[in-house]
Design a protein around this motif. Sequence first.
Motif, PDB file in Angstrom:
ATOM      1  N   PHE A  23       0.837  -1.205   0.000  1.00 32.90           N
ATOM      2  CA  PHE A  23       0.000   0.000   0.000  1.00 32.90           C
ATOM      3  C   PHE A  23       0.873   1.257   0.000  1.00 32.90           C
ATOM      4  N   TYR A  24       1.931   1.235   0.791  1.00 28.26           N
ATOM      5  CA  TYR A  24       2.835   2.381   0.871  1.00 28.26           C
ATOM      6  C   TYR A  24       3.628   2.555  -0.420  1.00 28.26           C
ATOM      7  N   ILE A  25       3.996   1.450  -1.046  1.00 31.79           N
ATOM      8  CA  ILE A  25       4.716   1.523  -2.322  1.00 31.79           C
ATOM      9  C   ILE A  25       3.826   2.178  -3.375  1.00 31.79           C
ATOM     10  N   VAL A  26       2.577   1.737  -3.463  1.00 32.23           N
ATOM     11  CA  VAL A  26       1.638   2.339  -4.417  1.00 32.23           C
ATOM     12  C   VAL A  26       1.489   3.832  -4.117  1.00 32.23           C
ATOM     13  N   HIS A  27       1.386   4.175  -2.859  1.00 31.07           N
ATOM     14  CA  HIS A  27       1.251   5.593  -2.469  1.00 31.07           C
ATOM     15  C   HIS A  27       2.485   6.402  -2.873  1.00 31.07           C
ATOM     16  N   ARG A  28       3.683   5.841  -2.628  1.00 25.49           N
ATOM     17  CA  ARG A  28       4.925   6.554  -2.978  1.00 25.49           C
ATOM     18  C   ARG A  28       5.061   6.757  -4.485  1.00 25.49           C
ATOM     19  N   VAL A  29       4.747   5.738  -5.251  1.00 22.91           N
ATOM     20  CA  VAL A  29       4.827   5.873  -6.704  1.00 22.91           C
ATOM     21  C   VAL A  29       3.814   6.913  -7.171  1.00 22.91           C
ATOM     22  N   ASP A  30       2.615   6.861  -6.626  1.00 20.54           N
ATOM     23  CA  ASP A  30       1.592   7.851  -6.985  1.00 20.54           C
ATOM     24  C   ASP A  30       2.068   9.269  -6.705  1.00 20.54           C
ATOM     25  N   ALA A  31       2.726   9.459  -5.583  1.00 23.52           N
ATOM     26  CA  ALA A  31       3.230  10.798  -5.246  1.00 23.52           C
ATOM     27  C   ALA A  31       4.250  11.270  -6.279  1.00 23.52           C
ATOM     28  N   GLN A  32       5.008  10.348  -6.862  1.00 24.63           N
ATOM     29  CA  GLN A  32       6.014  10.714  -7.857  1.00 24.63           C
ATOM     30  C   GLN A  32       5.402  11.038  -9.217  1.00 24.63           C
TER      31      GLN A  32
END
Length: 158
Positions: free
Chosen positions: A89-98
């Motif tokens: 979930f955090y990985i998806v969130h981090r990529v989305d932020a980028q």
Amino acid sequence: MHIWIRVLGTLAVTALLTSPLWAPSWGRGLLGEIGLLPFPGNLLVVIAFFGLVALYCASLHVLMKRAGAARPASVWWMFAIPANFVEDFYIVHRVDAQIRSRTTTVARLSWLWLGYGWCGFQILSLFPGIVGLIGGGLALVLWLTHWVLTVVLSRKLR
């Protein structure tokens, strides 16, 4: 707060993964389903699955690099079992932020919600019985769709 979510979530995932050991009446769960296929078939399925995860991580890594991320290698935490079930979930969130400022809102939101969807159904897949089977099937479909959209977005960021 995030550390507590990660720790408690990982403990819950570990409990679900090990449920056949302490609650055998619930069913065999994910590990029992892998055991349905005799050796070496079950080993080949596991190796093939982790190979696909590695290719998916590589796709995310490329997307992060093209978006100018400072830490694109963080996507490889998907291999940190059992913590990865929560970390995804955090990985998806981090990529989305980028990619947020680098792509259209519709494409990004589709990517984000497909990502959260496969993450959620992946956790559901850990439940024994029909709930786990349906959750796992939906997780795979959403994951593959998410992967395709990841490649599409990555190509647009060239």
